[in-house]
Design an enzyme around this catalytic site. Structure first.
Site, mmCIF file in Angstrom:
data_model
loop_
_atom_site.group_PDB
_atom_site.id
_atom_site.type_symbol
_atom_site.label_atom_id
_atom_site.label_comp_id
_atom_site.label_asym_id
_atom_site.label_seq_id
_atom_site.Cartn_x
_atom_site.Cartn_y
_atom_site.Cartn_z
ATOM 1 N N LYS A 77 -52.946 16.524 -45.393
ATOM 2 C CA LYS A 77 -53.852 15.471 -45.866
ATOM 3 C C LYS A 77 -55.195 15.648 -45.189
ATOM 4 O O LYS A 77 -55.252 16.085 -44.031
ATOM 5 C CB LYS A 77 -53.282 14.088 -45.488
ATOM 6 C CG LYS A 77 -53.848 12.969 -46.299
ATOM 7 C CD LYS A 77 -53.088 12.850 -47.598
ATOM 8 C CE LYS A 77 -53.680 11.848 -48.535
ATOM 9 N NZ LYS A 77 -52.925 11.806 -49.800
ATOM 10 N N GLY A 183 -48.924 -3.696 -62.710
ATOM 11 C CA GLY A 183 -49.998 -2.705 -62.640
ATOM 12 C C GLY A 183 -50.026 -1.976 -63.961
ATOM 13 O O GLY A 183 -48.995 -1.454 -64.408
ATOM 14 N N GLY A 185 -52.271 0.596 -64.957
ATOM 15 C CA GLY A 185 -53.214 1.709 -64.890
ATOM 16 C C GLY A 185 -52.514 3.000 -65.302
ATOM 17 O O GLY A 185 -51.586 2.989 -66.116
ATOM 18 N N VAL A 187 -50.309 4.904 -63.996
ATOM 19 C CA VAL A 187 -48.843 4.966 -63.864
ATOM 20 C C VAL A 187 -48.175 3.917 -64.762
ATOM 21 O O VAL A 187 -47.300 4.230 -65.572
ATOM 22 C CB VAL A 187 -48.411 4.774 -62.390
ATOM 23 C CG1 VAL A 187 -46.898 4.763 -62.270
ATOM 24 C CG2 VAL A 187 -49.006 5.872 -61.517
ATOM 25 N N GLY A 188 -48.609 2.650 -64.621
ATOM 26 C CA GLY A 188 -47.932 1.555 -65.316
ATOM 27 C C GLY A 188 -48.003 1.649 -66.830
ATOM 28 O O GLY A 188 -46.983 1.524 -67.517
#
Ligand code: NAD
Length: 376
Positions: A77, A183, A185, A187-188
């Site tokens: 990361k 949610g 967006g 993903v949802g």
């Protein structure tokens, strides 16, 4: 010295690299956690409140997510201490300088995360001109992860595999299963779309503005059009509107958190009515609530198993694969891993998360056993 090594354990981190360029106020840290399984994949997060500790934790979670997904990648990361909303030329300068500084770390594969996007990845590719970048725009040879719904595609498959393991009536299938999605967006909304395509009934949705319920089913395409037009799910004509967090208690069979962390916690875990929770968001349920739900017979498929579609897609992009190949691999890996985790959980009577952790750690340790030096 002791301070920086306080997070070191048997898995990593292997390297912590500071990137500093005073002329443009670039301050960043790269953590390469563990590359026993292959080059570390992990996004670049740009925010003012990031910390080295957060970077280490996120790098570790990428080690586990990649291993759990059965990818030949380790975890890493980068955090950049900067406001991601700085004017574009300034952001481009920071990102290009970062890319230059990390040019000689081919064991780290960069990707987008909070505060960075496909355009940033295109600048990196242009700057260092090699393939250790993922999350590129389609025009630069990438696979547009959110547009194709890579994570949601995996969630849809995790659900199909998980249903027979749930406390649901014999022969219960996706067709007619009642679904609530928190949610709406990348993903949802894509998860809702894929599941409704398989005859599930979308009875509840929520976004940051509120939630919406209709026992007879909501029109997913109408909701997607609303969101694409910049509106909220509560602008939907019809259905019952409620507070944003009311979705936790909606009557449904399958519940998909796809928004924020810790949305199910000790204060509201008793409200959940679903028999299956598939974690689209990262850490959407506190450890205590996950344990409580397990004891109540609610199956939770952990985030790093269920939402691994995007890292699998990144891994495929890194190998030069195309969208259809990526979707096939996501389907295959998420189905296999969900089954493995649920079998292990059932046989050992442990939480799916515990089963997933031991699966991931065992894979990393096996890879480490083949190395001259263990973690790199
Ligand atoms: P997004 O920004 O596209 O969508 C987020 C949605 O959640 C929006 O509809 C927003 O209105 C809604 N929202 C925000 N706060 C809310 C709240 N408190 N209650 C209800 N709704 C709320 O984000 P995304 O890419 O869909 O990611 C959603 C989650 O999934 C994040 O936790 C992210 O870390 C995780 N995730 C995403 C991916 C991916 O491929 N995009 C992969 C793995 C994990």
């Amino acid at each position: 010295m002791a301070d920086i090594l306080r997070f070191a354990d048997k898995l990593g981190p292997a390297k912590i690299i500071q990137v500093y360029e005073p002329t443009i106020d670039l301050k960043a840290v790269l953590v390469i956690d563990n590359i026993a399984m292959g080059p570390a994949v992990g996004g670049i997060r740009m925010a003012l409140d990031v910390s080295i500790e957060e970077c280490m934790r996120l790098a570790r979670s990428m080690t586990l997510k990649n291993a759990a997904a059965g990818l030949s990648h380790g975890g890493g990361k980068t955090v950049v201490f900067a406001d991601s909303k700085v004017p574009k030329p300034e952001k481009e300068r920071l990102i290009r300088a970062l890319a230059g500084a990390l040019r000689n770390f081919p064991e780290y594969v960069m990707g987008p995360d909070m505060g960075t996007d496909e355009e940033c990845m295109a600048w990196i590719k242009d700057e260092i001109n090699n393939r250790n970048v993922t999350g590129l725009p389609a025009e630069a040879g990438g696979i547009p992860i959110d547009q194709i719904g890579a994570t949601a595609w995996g969630i849809r498959h995790a659900i199909e595999v998980a249903l027979p393991y749930c406390n649901l009536p014999e022969g219960f299938t996706l067709a007619k299963a009642r679904l609530a999605v928190q949610g709406f967006g990348a993903v949802g909304k894509n998860a809702a779309r894929f599941l409704v395509d398989h005859a599930a009934v979308l009875v509840g949705v929520a976004d940051s503005q509120g939630s919406l319920y209709d026992a007879d089913g909501l029109d997913v395409n109408k909701l997607i059009r609303l969101k694409d037009a910049g509106k909220s799910v509560i602008d939907y004509p019809g259905g019952q509107k409620a507070d944003r967090d009311a979705i936790v208690g909606f009557d449904c069979d399958i519940w998909i958190p796809a928004a924020r962390p810790d949305v199910v916690n000790e204060s509201n875990m008793q409200l959940l009515k679903a028999k299956l929770v598939v974690e689209g968001a990262n850490i959407p349920i506190t450890a205590g609530a996950e344990k409580y739900l397990y004891e109540q017979g609610v199956l939770c498929i952990p985030d790093f198993i269920a939402n691994a579609g995007s890292v699998i897609c990144a891994g495929m992009e890194y190998r030069g694969k195309i969208e259809s190949e990526a979707l096939e691999v996501i389907q295959d890996k998420i189905r296999t891993n969900t089954r493995l985790v649920l079998e292990e959980s059932r046989n050992k009577k442990i939480l799916p998360r515990e089963a997933a952790m031991s699966l991931a750690v065992a894979r990393v340790e096996k890879a480490m056993s083949f190395k001259r030096w263990s973690i790199y």
